[in-house]
Design an enzyme around this catalytic site. Structure first.
Site, PDB file in Angstrom:
ATOM      1  N   SER A  84      -3.948 -13.737  -4.375  1.00 14.46           N
ATOM      2  CA  SER A  84      -2.856 -14.294  -3.579  1.00 14.46           C
ATOM      3  C   SER A  84      -1.518 -13.789  -4.104  1.00 14.46           C
ATOM      4  O   SER A  84      -1.320 -12.601  -4.247  1.00 14.46           O
ATOM      5  CB  SER A  84      -2.961 -15.823  -3.584  1.00 14.46           C
ATOM      6  OG  SER A  84      -2.179 -16.390  -2.570  1.00 14.46           O
ATOM      7  N   ASP A 126      -7.051 -15.419   2.089  1.00 12.60           N
ATOM      8  CA  ASP A 126      -6.636 -15.646   0.701  1.00 12.60           C
ATOM      9  C   ASP A 126      -7.807 -15.644  -0.284  1.00 12.60           C
ATOM     10  O   ASP A 126      -8.792 -16.369  -0.113  1.00 12.60           O
ATOM     11  CB  ASP A 126      -5.929 -17.004   0.640  1.00 12.60           C
ATOM     12  CG  ASP A 126      -5.033 -17.143  -0.575  1.00 12.60           C
ATOM     13  OD1 ASP A 126      -5.388 -16.598  -1.639  1.00 12.60           O
ATOM     14  OD2 ASP A 126      -3.984 -17.795  -0.472  1.00 12.60           O
TER      15      ASP A 126
END
Length: 346
Positions: free
Chosen positions: A43, A157
């Site tokens: 991320s 993600d």
């Protein structure tokens, strides 16, 4: 300087706006003389890691430190047609200008990013191709940022499966892994503030709660809900309040509006509050499980529970927390590295 004969890796974890803290961590490690050979990120960790691996971290820091709420808001290209509240092209185009158009395999440092296959749930390690695509896919927070189409997959993600990518560092050949977990304090701050949101079965205590300043789900003190919608507030104050709450927590603003028009006598968390809280819980639980199974040699955990997911304008504060936290661990980090070198006979 610590001997470059061992492969020292950085595992940079997820955490959205808290991720600017990674910049401070890296600065402190550099000052200690720790030589980093490779970096893996999940991320926001993949974005900061990409800038570090491309030797553009100073440029990224300059951008982050100069951010204000208006710049952050202008980078948010809203739209529900792409699978997320925010499309993400503006912010990642700006990041690409800073990092440059470079392939992962051409970077000065070994680099890898973690993403998640949306349909199979598989953990995907991104080790080739444009670093922009890798960081963009790794940062695609479900519901908030649109997913990324890459190599025949829809990717989201990497925090869904591996919030602190120690395992990827090991796979890349790391001997010694320094991991950064940004989500160690989140449950504590949420528990302290849980009294703000009272379920309907507890309505009788709501009036008392309204009369006192409350703490939101991230521990910030906020005024009673009635003060947000006072009719005598100036247009400038109302506008400032909207953007401050949207970019920070947003629950107070939207809930006060619901109370005004629906006449509710109890508090319920707003949509963004539910998303942020759920993501925080998920990241913390998964992080604990993954780190227990594959622990790093050193774990750095800056206390960032007071910074919410969307507060990207608080970069100066996040960087300083990361820097100071790492400096306080200097003796421990250097002693662990020296111990490892002794065991290896280096």
């Amino acid at each position: 300087m610590i001997s470059p004969e061992i492969q020292v890796a950085l595992a940079l974890g997820s955490g959205a706006a808290r991720g600017w803290s990674h910049i401070g961590v890296i600065q402190a490690l550099r000052e200690m003389g720790v030589h980093i050979n490779l970096v893996a990120g999940t991320s926001i960790g993949s974005l900061v890691g990409a800038a570090f691996a491309a030797e553009r971290l100073t440029d990224l820091e300059d951008w982050v430190r100069g951010m204000d709420r208006w710049e952050v808001f202008n980078l948010l290209d809203f739209g529900f047609s792409h699978g997320g509240l925010i499309h993400g092209e503006k912010v990642f185009s700006r990041a690409r200008e800073i990092i440059g158009a470079i392939k992962i395999e051409d970077m000065p440092l070994i680099y890898g990013a973690v993403a998640t296959d949306l349909y199979s749930g598989r953990e995907i390690w991104l080790r080739k191709g444009d670093v922009y695509d890798a960081a963009r896919a790794s940062c695609s927070m479900p519901g908030l940022l649109a997913p990324t189409a890459l190599n025949g997959r829809w990717l989201v993600d990497g925090a869904l499966v591996n919030p602190v990518p120690v395992s990827l560092c090991r796979a890349l050949g790391a001997d010694f892994v320094i991991a950064v977990n940004l989500n160690s304090q989140l449950t504590t701050t949420a528990i302290e503030a849980r009294s703000k949101y009272i379920a309907p079965s507890e309505r009788k205590s709501t009036q008392v709660a309204k009369s006192q300043p409350q703490a939101d789900v991230y521990g910030h003190k906020t005024p009673p809900a009635e003060s947000v919608t006072e009719s005598n507030a100036s247009p400038q104050e109302s506008e400032h309040g909207f953007f401050r709450n949207f970019l920070s927590h947003s629950q107070q603003y939207w809930e006060s509006m619901k109370d005004k028009f629906n006449g509710h006598s109890y508090k319920a968390p707003g949509m963004l509050g539910v998303m942020a809280g759920s993501i925080d819980i998920m990241q913390e639980r998964i992080t604990k499980a993954r780190l227990a199974g594959d622990p790093p040699d050193v774990l750095i955990q800056p206390k960032l529970g007071h910074i919410s997911l969307m507060e990207f304008e608080r970069g100066n504060e996040a960087i300083e927390v990361g820097y100071e936290t790492t400096l306080r661990m200097k003796d421990f980090i250097l002693s662990e590295l020296e111990l490892y070198l002794e065991r290896r006979g280096i």
